[in-house]
Design a protein around this motif. Structure first.
Motif, mmCIF file in Angstrom:
data_model
loop_
_atom_site.group_PDB
_atom_site.id
_atom_site.type_symbol
_atom_site.label_atom_id
_atom_site.label_comp_id
_atom_site.label_asym_id
_atom_site.label_seq_id
_atom_site.Cartn_x
_atom_site.Cartn_y
_atom_site.Cartn_z
ATOM 1 N N UNK A 160 52.923 -22.023 -75.869
ATOM 2 C CA UNK A 160 51.566 -21.631 -76.244
ATOM 3 C C UNK A 160 51.454 -20.117 -76.257
ATOM 4 N N UNK A 161 50.370 -19.642 -76.826
ATOM 5 C CA UNK A 161 50.101 -18.207 -76.878
ATOM 6 C C UNK A 161 50.094 -17.633 -75.458
ATOM 7 N N UNK A 162 50.585 -16.411 -75.317
ATOM 8 C CA UNK A 162 50.694 -15.764 -74.016
ATOM 9 C C UNK A 162 49.945 -14.432 -74.047
ATOM 10 N N UNK A 163 48.656 -14.439 -73.683
ATOM 11 C CA UNK A 163 47.854 -13.217 -73.768
ATOM 12 C C UNK A 163 48.375 -12.084 -72.878
ATOM 13 N N UNK A 164 48.974 -12.420 -71.737
ATOM 14 C CA UNK A 164 49.516 -11.372 -70.858
ATOM 15 C C UNK A 164 50.676 -10.649 -71.523
ATOM 16 N N UNK A 165 51.545 -11.410 -72.174
ATOM 17 C CA UNK A 165 52.670 -10.803 -72.875
ATOM 18 C C UNK A 165 52.182 -9.968 -74.054
ATOM 19 N N UNK A 166 51.183 -10.459 -74.752
ATOM 20 C CA UNK A 166 50.611 -9.705 -75.875
ATOM 21 C C UNK A 166 50.093 -8.353 -75.381
ATOM 22 N N UNK A 167 49.356 -8.358 -74.284
ATOM 23 C CA UNK A 167 48.801 -7.114 -73.738
ATOM 24 C C UNK A 167 49.916 -6.154 -73.329
ATOM 25 N N UNK A 168 50.954 -6.698 -72.706
ATOM 26 C CA UNK A 168 52.084 -5.864 -72.274
ATOM 27 C C UNK A 168 52.801 -5.255 -73.482
ATOM 28 N N UNK A 220 63.095 -7.569 -82.618
ATOM 29 C CA UNK A 220 62.833 -8.489 -81.504
ATOM 30 C C UNK A 220 61.423 -8.313 -80.959
ATOM 31 N N UNK A 221 60.979 -7.069 -80.830
ATOM 32 C CA UNK A 221 59.614 -6.837 -80.338
ATOM 33 C C UNK A 221 58.577 -7.414 -81.297
ATOM 34 N N UNK A 222 58.797 -7.242 -82.582
ATOM 35 C CA UNK A 222 57.847 -7.761 -83.572
ATOM 36 C C UNK A 222 57.756 -9.280 -83.472
ATOM 37 N N UNK A 223 58.895 -9.946 -83.406
ATOM 38 C CA UNK A 223 58.900 -11.409 -83.338
ATOM 39 C C UNK A 223 58.394 -11.892 -81.976
ATOM 40 N N UNK A 224 58.723 -11.182 -80.898
ATOM 41 C CA UNK A 224 58.190 -11.545 -79.574
ATOM 42 C C UNK A 224 56.669 -11.454 -79.564
ATOM 43 N N UNK A 225 56.151 -10.417 -80.192
ATOM 44 C CA UNK A 225 54.705 -10.248 -80.277
ATOM 45 C C UNK A 225 54.088 -11.405 -81.067
ATOM 46 N N UNK A 254 55.312 -14.467 -81.533
ATOM 47 C CA UNK A 254 55.398 -15.729 -80.793
ATOM 48 C C UNK A 254 54.465 -15.727 -79.579
ATOM 49 N N UNK A 255 54.197 -14.552 -79.019
ATOM 50 C CA UNK A 255 53.235 -14.484 -77.917
ATOM 51 C C UNK A 255 51.835 -14.831 -78.422
ATOM 52 N N UNK A 256 51.557 -14.514 -79.671
ATOM 53 C CA UNK A 256 50.259 -14.848 -80.269
ATOM 54 C C UNK A 256 50.216 -16.285 -80.782
ATOM 55 N N UNK A 257 51.298 -16.746 -81.391
ATOM 56 C CA UNK A 257 51.288 -18.033 -82.089
ATOM 57 C C UNK A 257 51.920 -19.179 -81.318
ATOM 58 N N UNK A 258 52.642 -18.884 -80.250
ATOM 59 C CA UNK A 258 53.390 -19.933 -79.585
ATOM 60 C C UNK A 258 54.507 -20.392 -80.506
ATOM 61 N N UNK A 259 54.795 -21.691 -80.508
ATOM 62 C CA UNK A 259 55.838 -22.182 -81.419
ATOM 63 C C UNK A 259 55.252 -23.064 -82.525
ATOM 64 N N UNK A 270 51.683 -17.667 -90.482
ATOM 65 C CA UNK A 270 50.623 -16.663 -90.610
ATOM 66 C C UNK A 270 51.093 -15.312 -90.059
ATOM 67 N N UNK A 271 51.845 -15.359 -88.965
ATOM 68 C CA UNK A 271 52.367 -14.119 -88.383
ATOM 69 C C UNK A 271 53.371 -13.462 -89.340
ATOM 70 N N UNK A 272 54.190 -14.288 -89.984
ATOM 71 C CA UNK A 272 55.152 -13.759 -90.952
ATOM 72 C C UNK A 272 54.411 -13.085 -92.116
ATOM 73 N N UNK A 273 53.353 -13.745 -92.603
ATOM 74 C CA UNK A 273 52.563 -13.172 -93.698
ATOM 75 C C UNK A 273 51.896 -11.860 -93.272
ATOM 76 N N UNK A 274 51.414 -11.818 -92.038
ATOM 77 C CA UNK A 274 50.795 -10.586 -91.527
ATOM 78 C C UNK A 274 51.835 -9.469 -91.431
ATOM 79 N N UNK A 275 53.052 -9.822 -91.037
ATOM 80 C CA UNK A 275 54.116 -8.817 -90.969
ATOM 81 C C UNK A 275 54.424 -8.265 -92.365
ATOM 82 N N UNK A 276 54.534 -9.167 -93.343
ATOM 83 C CA UNK A 276 54.785 -8.724 -94.727
ATOM 84 C C UNK A 276 53.685 -7.771 -95.198
ATOM 85 N N UNK A 277 52.441 -8.138 -94.914
ATOM 86 C CA UNK A 277 51.314 -7.305 -95.318
ATOM 87 C C UNK A 277 51.385 -5.938 -94.630
#
Length: 197
Positions: free
Chosen positions: A58-66, A135-140, A142-147, A154-161
């Motif tokens: 699941x999404x990990x708000x603590x990891x996102x903040x870090x 790795x940081x981009x993908x970790x970020x 997955x911290x938002x989207x979980x699996x 959506x995260x991939x599309x946001x990265x492309x944008x």
């Protein structure tokens, strides 16, 4: 007075002792049976599915903040390095985008210390190197989207944008390291989402 009353009393005591001993033996036997029935018995599951399924991430708000705090600090450090370099050359920066356009123009000189720091930062094992950055981009993400594959898409599309916006801010095609990082991020997203390359 009759002696039978005393004899009967001792008989009653004997009977009580026999009954009491029999009752205690029966009670012990029943308690032992109960204890045996209350023991732990291993029963194998009917399916190994329970042990092979992984728990959804699941999404990990603590990891996102870090990750966000770390990213903000590093971006601030990079901007400071560039601003110092620019100010040494007597130029000023009007807008945030102009930093990137200024760098893209190549119309500047770099002192030895700044160049050494930049080379260290973008080296293969550097903070801004391809592997660490992707790795940081993908970790970020997955911290938002979980699996969740839909959220990861959506995260991939946001990265492309975001990459397209960075290219626009740069004013031309981004440097090779940025292209390599883009490809590494896309490969990692493909692996996470399960897309065949």
């Amino acid at each position: 007075m009759s002696v039978n009353g005393v004899t009967n009393t001792s008989s009653a005591a004997d009977l009580y002792g026999t009954y009491n001993t029999s009752a205690k033996t029966a009670e012990k036997t029943e308690t032992t049976k109960k204890e045996e029935n209350n023991g732990v018995v291993y029963e194998p599951s009917s399916s190994t599915q329970a042990t092979t399924q992984k728990t959804p991430k699941k999404a990990d708000p603590d990891l996102v903040a870090k990750l966000k705090a770390d990213s903000d600090a590093r971006v601030s450090q990079l901007k400071s390095l560039v601003e110092q370099m620019i100010s040494k050359q007597g130029q000023t920066i009007g807008k945030a985008d102009s930093i990137w356009r200024f760098l893209a123009s190549g119309d500047f000189t770099v002192d030895a210390a700044t160049k050494a720091q930049a080379e260290k930062d973008i080296a293969e094992d550097g903070y801004w190197g391809v592997e660490q950055t992707s790795s940081r981009i993908v970790d970020f993400a997955t911290a938002l989207a979980g699996d969740d594959p839909k959220q990861l898409e959506k995260m991939r599309d946001a990265f492309k944008k975001g990459f397209d916006e960075a290219t626009s801010a740069w004013g031309k095609s981004l440097p090779d390291i940025s292209q390599q990082t883009y490809q590494a991020v896309m490969d990692k997203f493909d692996k996470l989402i399960g897309v065949e390359a």
